[in-house]
Structures are given as structure tokens and as C-alpha cells.
Design a protein around this motif. Structure first.
Motif, PDB file in Angstrom:
ATOM      1  N   ASP A 138       0.852  -1.193   0.000  1.00 57.72           N
ATOM      2  CA  ASP A 138       0.000   0.000   0.000  1.00 57.72           C
ATOM      3  C   ASP A 138       0.888   1.243   0.000  1.00 57.72           C
ATOM      4  O   ASP A 138       2.123   1.154   0.058  1.00 57.72           O
ATOM      5  N   PHE A 139       0.251   2.412  -0.070  1.00 54.51           N
ATOM      6  CA  PHE A 139       1.024   3.639  -0.175  1.00 54.51           C
ATOM      7  C   PHE A 139       1.812   3.915   1.100  1.00 54.51           C
ATOM      8  O   PHE A 139       2.949   4.415   1.034  1.00 54.51           O
ATOM      9  N   ALA A 140       1.246   3.592   2.238  1.00 54.56           N
ATOM     10  CA  ALA A 140       1.964   3.807   3.498  1.00 54.56           C
ATOM     11  C   ALA A 140       3.260   3.004   3.509  1.00 54.56           C
ATOM     12  O   ALA A 140       4.308   3.497   3.956  1.00 54.56           O
ATOM     13  N   GLY A 141       3.189   1.778   3.007  1.00 57.84           N
ATOM     14  CA  GLY A 141       4.387   0.956   2.944  1.00 57.84           C
ATOM     15  C   GLY A 141       5.419   1.534   1.993  1.00 57.84           C
ATOM     16  O   GLY A 141       6.625   1.531   2.280  1.00 57.84           O
ATOM     17  N   LEU A 142       4.964   2.060   0.853  1.00 58.50           N
ATOM     18  CA  LEU A 142       5.888   2.672  -0.090  1.00 58.50           C
ATOM     19  C   LEU A 142       6.523   3.922   0.497  1.00 58.50           C
ATOM     20  O   LEU A 142       7.730   4.150   0.349  1.00 58.50           O
ATOM     21  N   ARG A 143       5.729   4.698   1.186  1.00 59.89           N
ATOM     22  CA  ARG A 143       6.247   5.933   1.776  1.00 59.89           C
ATOM     23  C   ARG A 143       7.341   5.631   2.793  1.00 59.89           C
ATOM     24  O   ARG A 143       8.396   6.290   2.813  1.00 59.89           O
ATOM     25  N   SER A 144       7.119   4.637   3.623  1.00 57.48           N
ATOM     26  CA  SER A 144       8.130   4.249   4.614  1.00 57.48           C
ATOM     27  C   SER A 144       9.390   3.729   3.929  1.00 57.48           C
ATOM     28  O   SER A 144      10.514   4.053   4.335  1.00 57.48           O
ATOM     29  N   TRP A 145       9.206   2.944   2.881  1.00 54.66           N
ATOM     30  CA  TRP A 145      10.355   2.384   2.164  1.00 54.66           C
ATOM     31  C   TRP A 145      11.162   3.496   1.502  1.00 54.66           C
ATOM     32  O   TRP A 145      12.394   3.477   1.527  1.00 54.66           O
ATOM     33  N   LEU A 146      10.482   4.491   0.911  1.00 57.19           N
ATOM     34  CA  LEU A 146      11.174   5.587   0.245  1.00 57.19           C
ATOM     35  C   LEU A 146      11.945   6.457   1.238  1.00 57.19           C
ATOM     36  O   LEU A 146      13.023   6.965   0.913  1.00 57.19           O
ATOM     37  N   LYS A 147      11.425   6.615   2.420  1.00 57.73           N
ATOM     38  CA  LYS A 147      12.152   7.390   3.432  1.00 57.73           C
ATOM     39  C   LYS A 147      13.441   6.685   3.828  1.00 57.73           C
ATOM     40  O   LYS A 147      14.452   7.334   4.123  1.00 57.73           O
ATOM     41  N   ALA A 176       8.610  15.545   0.097  1.00 58.89           N
ATOM     42  CA  ALA A 176       9.923  16.096   0.468  1.00 58.89           C
ATOM     43  C   ALA A 176      11.046  15.170   0.011  1.00 58.89           C
ATOM     44  O   ALA A 176      12.039  14.970   0.710  1.00 58.89           O
ATOM     45  N   LEU A 177      10.871  14.606  -1.190  1.00 56.83           N
ATOM     46  CA  LEU A 177      11.873  13.732  -1.793  1.00 56.83           C
ATOM     47  C   LEU A 177      12.145  14.205  -3.220  1.00 56.83           C
ATOM     48  O   LEU A 177      11.351  14.946  -3.803  1.00 56.83           O
ATOM     49  N   GLU A 178      13.271  13.777  -3.778  1.00 55.78           N
ATOM     50  CA  GLU A 178      13.599  14.138  -5.153  1.00 55.78           C
ATOM     51  C   GLU A 178      13.534  12.895  -6.029  1.00 55.78           C
ATOM     52  O   GLU A 178      14.462  12.085  -6.060  1.00 55.78           O
ATOM     53  N   GLU A 240      -6.437  10.806   0.437  1.00 59.33           N
ATOM     54  CA  GLU A 240      -6.823   9.858   1.483  1.00 59.33           C
ATOM     55  C   GLU A 240      -5.608   9.239   2.166  1.00 59.33           C
ATOM     56  O   GLU A 240      -5.707   8.802   3.321  1.00 59.33           O
ATOM     57  N   VAL A 241      -4.471   9.207   1.473  1.00 58.90           N
ATOM     58  CA  VAL A 241      -3.270   8.627   2.083  1.00 58.90           C
ATOM     59  C   VAL A 241      -2.355   9.715   2.640  1.00 58.90           C
ATOM     60  O   VAL A 241      -1.195   9.459   2.959  1.00 58.90           O
ATOM     61  N   GLY A 242      -2.876  10.934   2.737  1.00 57.87           N
ATOM     62  CA  GLY A 242      -2.132  11.998   3.397  1.00 57.87           C
ATOM     63  C   GLY A 242      -1.270  12.869   2.505  1.00 57.87           C
ATOM     64  O   GLY A 242      -0.444  13.632   3.013  1.00 57.87           O
ATOM     65  N   VAL A 243      -1.480  12.780   1.180  1.00 54.10           N
ATOM     66  CA  VAL A 243      -0.723  13.612   0.237  1.00 54.10           C
ATOM     67  C   VAL A 243      -1.720  14.548  -0.450  1.00 54.10           C
ATOM     68  O   VAL A 243      -2.619  14.092  -1.158  1.00 54.10           O
ATOM     69  N   ASP A 244      -1.563  15.844  -0.241  1.00 59.07           N
ATOM     70  CA  ASP A 244      -2.543  16.798  -0.747  1.00 59.07           C
ATOM     71  C   ASP A 244      -2.312  17.087  -2.229  1.00 59.07           C
ATOM     72  O   ASP A 244      -1.838  18.152  -2.621  1.00 59.07           O
ATOM     73  N   LEU A 245      -2.664  16.115  -3.057  1.00 58.04           N
ATOM     74  CA  LEU A 245      -2.520  16.235  -4.502  1.00 58.04           C
ATOM     75  C   LEU A 245      -3.810  15.814  -5.198  1.00 58.04           C
ATOM     76  O   LEU A 245      -4.354  14.737  -4.909  1.00 58.04           O
ATOM     77  N   VAL A 246      -4.299  16.660  -6.087  1.00 56.57           N
ATOM     78  CA  VAL A 246      -5.414  16.326  -6.972  1.00 56.57           C
ATOM     79  C   VAL A 246      -5.033  16.829  -8.359  1.00 56.57           C
ATOM     80  O   VAL A 246      -4.707  18.013  -8.524  1.00 56.57           O
ATOM     81  N   ALA A 247      -5.018  15.958  -9.324  1.00 61.29           N
ATOM     82  CA  ALA A 247      -4.619  16.366 -10.673  1.00 61.29           C
ATOM     83  C   ALA A 247      -5.250  15.417 -11.695  1.00 61.29           C
ATOM     84  O   ALA A 247      -5.542  14.257 -11.388  1.00 61.29           O
ATOM     85  N   ASP A 248      -5.454  15.933 -12.876  1.00 59.69           N
ATOM     86  CA  ASP A 248      -5.982  15.091 -13.944  1.00 59.69           C
ATOM     87  C   ASP A 248      -5.573  15.662 -15.295  1.00 59.69           C
ATOM     88  O   ASP A 248      -4.957  16.722 -15.397  1.00 59.69           O
TER      89      ASP A 248
END
Length: 323
Positions: A138-147, A176-178, A240-248
Motif C-alpha cells: 500500500d502507499f503507506a508501505g511505499l512511503r516508509s520504504w522511500l524514506k 519532500a523527496l527528489e 486519502e493517504v495523506g498527500v494533498d494532490l489532486v490532478a488530472d
């Protein structure tokens, strides 16, 4: 006497009803309509163009022919449209052609004011996906892995300079990642490497990624819409996963600037009426796109808002495309 009566009639002011009838007559088509698509047959842009063309032909009573003029990521069709003159022609285009290209190409043979917005007919979201074999679920797992592994934030995108590329940059800023955007020559090779585990993450349009997710070959972790996609009700939005992004992104019809404005506005209303039909909306959703029914004025407003959202991102990236 008859000449005097004729002159007197010509001198009389034209009433609102007559003026409206004259404007309407000037708006109507005097022959077939060509719909130009800047991509090869079979893709999402081509499919939506053909759906609209079929219905529009029935509604207008004139032939509506789809012509594919692929090349240069849709820019070749736009360059041709610039010189269309008085021809009855519309072009189906997306943000890559109408918003991004003017910002990243130093020598572009067209500009925004070479076209008139006519009708916006559909929108699409972006999706972040990982291989189905990935340990990240899930996204939470990816976020932790990327950190823990920030240097491995390598995101595959279907092309450098594409909207998925710039959305990847937006996502990196929010985290806050590149990210390192890995550009491919289209969605096909991108998805092949994602499925095979060559890539750890990829961003592409949802309609492109969805079949592979449904087949169990990749796993979509989040989508970029304001709300969950009806096609993926179990997959959260980025918000919903805590990232304030909406785009299309979107597909819209444009006319050459040389087309009389009343004709472009009339065509916009006719296309919007086609798109408002429930069975048409069902057909568009069946190809994993979200139908819209915006006429010329609404399309111009939506386009302006879109530019306000994306132009700062594109400029801040410093990205410049090779000619």
C-alpha cells in the motif's frame, strides 16, 4: 416603386429574432467536418474522437470524418491545424499539446492563440503503481520504504515532458523527496518493465494502468482524483493517504483561430449535447475515461484554470525538451 420599397426594407433595423437566425445560419456547417487526432488509431484519444464523431454526424446531418495525423507527440497535428484556414476542421488535443509543449519547446510552430477552445469531452486521472510482486502492498508501505531508501525513488513515466512526468515531480515535492523520472517511449515499454520488476514504481494515466492492475500484473497504490475512481473503489486517492494532490488530464476539441467564433461556439454546444447523453457517458466510462460535457465557454475557463495549476510546476522543473 419596388426599388424604393427594397431600399426601405434594407434600411430597417434587424430584430433580435432575425439577427439570431442570421447568426445561427452563419454558424452552421457548409460541408463535411474533419476531426483531427494527433495520435495513431486505437489509443484513448482516437477512441473518444470516434465516439463523438459518430454521434455528431447523426446530430448534424453532415459527414464527420476522423483523420489520424500522428507524430511528434500530437504536435504535428497542431502545426497542421494552424494553417487550416477556413476548413471545417476540429482537433482533439490534450494538455501535453496545448499546455506543456508551449512551455518546454524553444521552437514551436504554433501558439495557444492559434486555436479556439470548442468542447471538453473527458478527463482522466493518474495512477501510481508498483509491480504485483513488490513487497510494498500500500502507499503507506511505499512511503516508509522511500524514506529509508530515498536514492531509489526512480519513477517510470511514459515520456519525459509528459504530464505523468510532472505529476511525479509534484509527488516528490509533496513527500519532500527528489524523484528520478525515468522516461520511456510510450506506455507499452513502461508497463513491460514495471510488470517485470525492472522498475520499482511508475506513474501513468489510470486508463492505461487499470487493465494491468485488473489482470494482477501491477498494483495501483493511489489515484490522483478528488475522489476514488468508480473502476477502482478499493484504491484510495492521494489525499486519502495523506498527500494533498489532486490532478488530472483531459481531451478537448479545438478549432483553428480562423474559424468564425459563432461556428466554434455552435459546435461546442452540439458536442456538449452529444456528451450529455446517458448512453454516450456509459460508452466513455467503458473505456476508463470520465465523460465531460463542457461547451466552448466552459472549456476556455477550465483550460485557464488548468494552466494556472500546471504551468508553475513545469516552469519550476526547468525541463526543456529537445526539438
Amino acid at each position: 416603386m419596388r426599388r424604393w420599397l427594397l431600399a426601405a426594407c434594407l434600411a430597417l433595423p434587424v430584430g433580435p429574432a432575425l439577427a439570431q437566425a442570421a447568426a445561427s445560419a452563419g454558424a452552421k456547417l457548409d460541408g463535411p467536418l474533419t476531426v483531427l487526432v494527433g495520435y495513431a488509431p486505437g489509443g484513448a484519444s482516437d477512441r473518444i474522437a470516434r465516439l463523438v464523431a459518430e454521434r455528431l454526424q447523426q446530430r448534424l446531418g453532415v459527414p464527420v470524418v476522423v483523420e489520424n495525423k500522428s507524430g511528434a507527440g500530437g504536435r504535428l497535428a497542431a502545426q497542421w491545424m494552424k494553417g487550416a484556414g477556413e476548413r471545417n476542421v476540429l482537433m482533439l488535443a490534450n494538455p501535453a499539446v496545448m499546455v506543456v509543449a508551449p512551455l518546454v519547446y524553444g521552437k514551436l510552430e504554433y501558439a495557444a492563440d492559434d486555436f479556439r477552445p470548442v468542447a471538453m469531452v473527458c478527463r482522466y486521472e493518474f495512477a501510481l503503481a508498483v509491480p504485483a510482486s513488490a513487497e510494498v502492498k500500500d502507499f503507506a508501505g511505499l512511503r516508509s520504504w522511500l524514506k529509508a531508501h530515498p536514492a531509489q525513488f526512480n519513477v517510470g513515466v511514459p515520456a519525459t515532458g509528459s504530464l505523468p512526468h510532472f505529476f511525479a515531480l509534484m509527488l516528490g515535492q509533496a513527500l519532500a523527496l527528489e524523484p528520478q523520472a525515468v522516461g520511456y517511449r510510450g506506455s507499452g515499454p513502461l508497463l513491460t518493465d514495471l510488470i517485470g520488476g525492472v522498475l520499482g514504481q511508475a506513474i501513468d494515466t489510470l486508463d492505461t494502468v487499470l487493465p494491468q492492475h485488473q489482470a494482477g500484473k501491477v498494483r495501483v497504490l493511489a489515484v490522483s482524483g478528488a475522489q476514488r475512481s468508480a473502476s477502482l473503489p478499493d484504491v484510495p486517492t492521494f489525499r486519502e493517504v495523506g498527500v494533498d494532490l489532486v490532478a488530472d488530464g483531459w481531451n478537448a476539441f479545438f478549432a483553428p483561430a480562423s474559424m468564425p467564433p459563432e461556428r466554434a461556439a455552435w459546435l461546442g454546444k452540439e458536442i456538449a449535447a452529444v456528451m450529455a447523453a446517458p448512453d454516450m457517458q456509459a460508452q466513455v466510462r467503458a473505456i476508463n475515461l470520465e465523460p465531460l460535457a463542457l461547451d466552448a465557454d466552459a472549456t476556455a475557463q477550465a483550460l485557464a484554470a488548468y494552466r494556472r495549476q500546471w504551468e508553475p510546476v513545469v516552469r519550476a522543473s526547468g525541463f526543456k525538451a529537445e526539438q
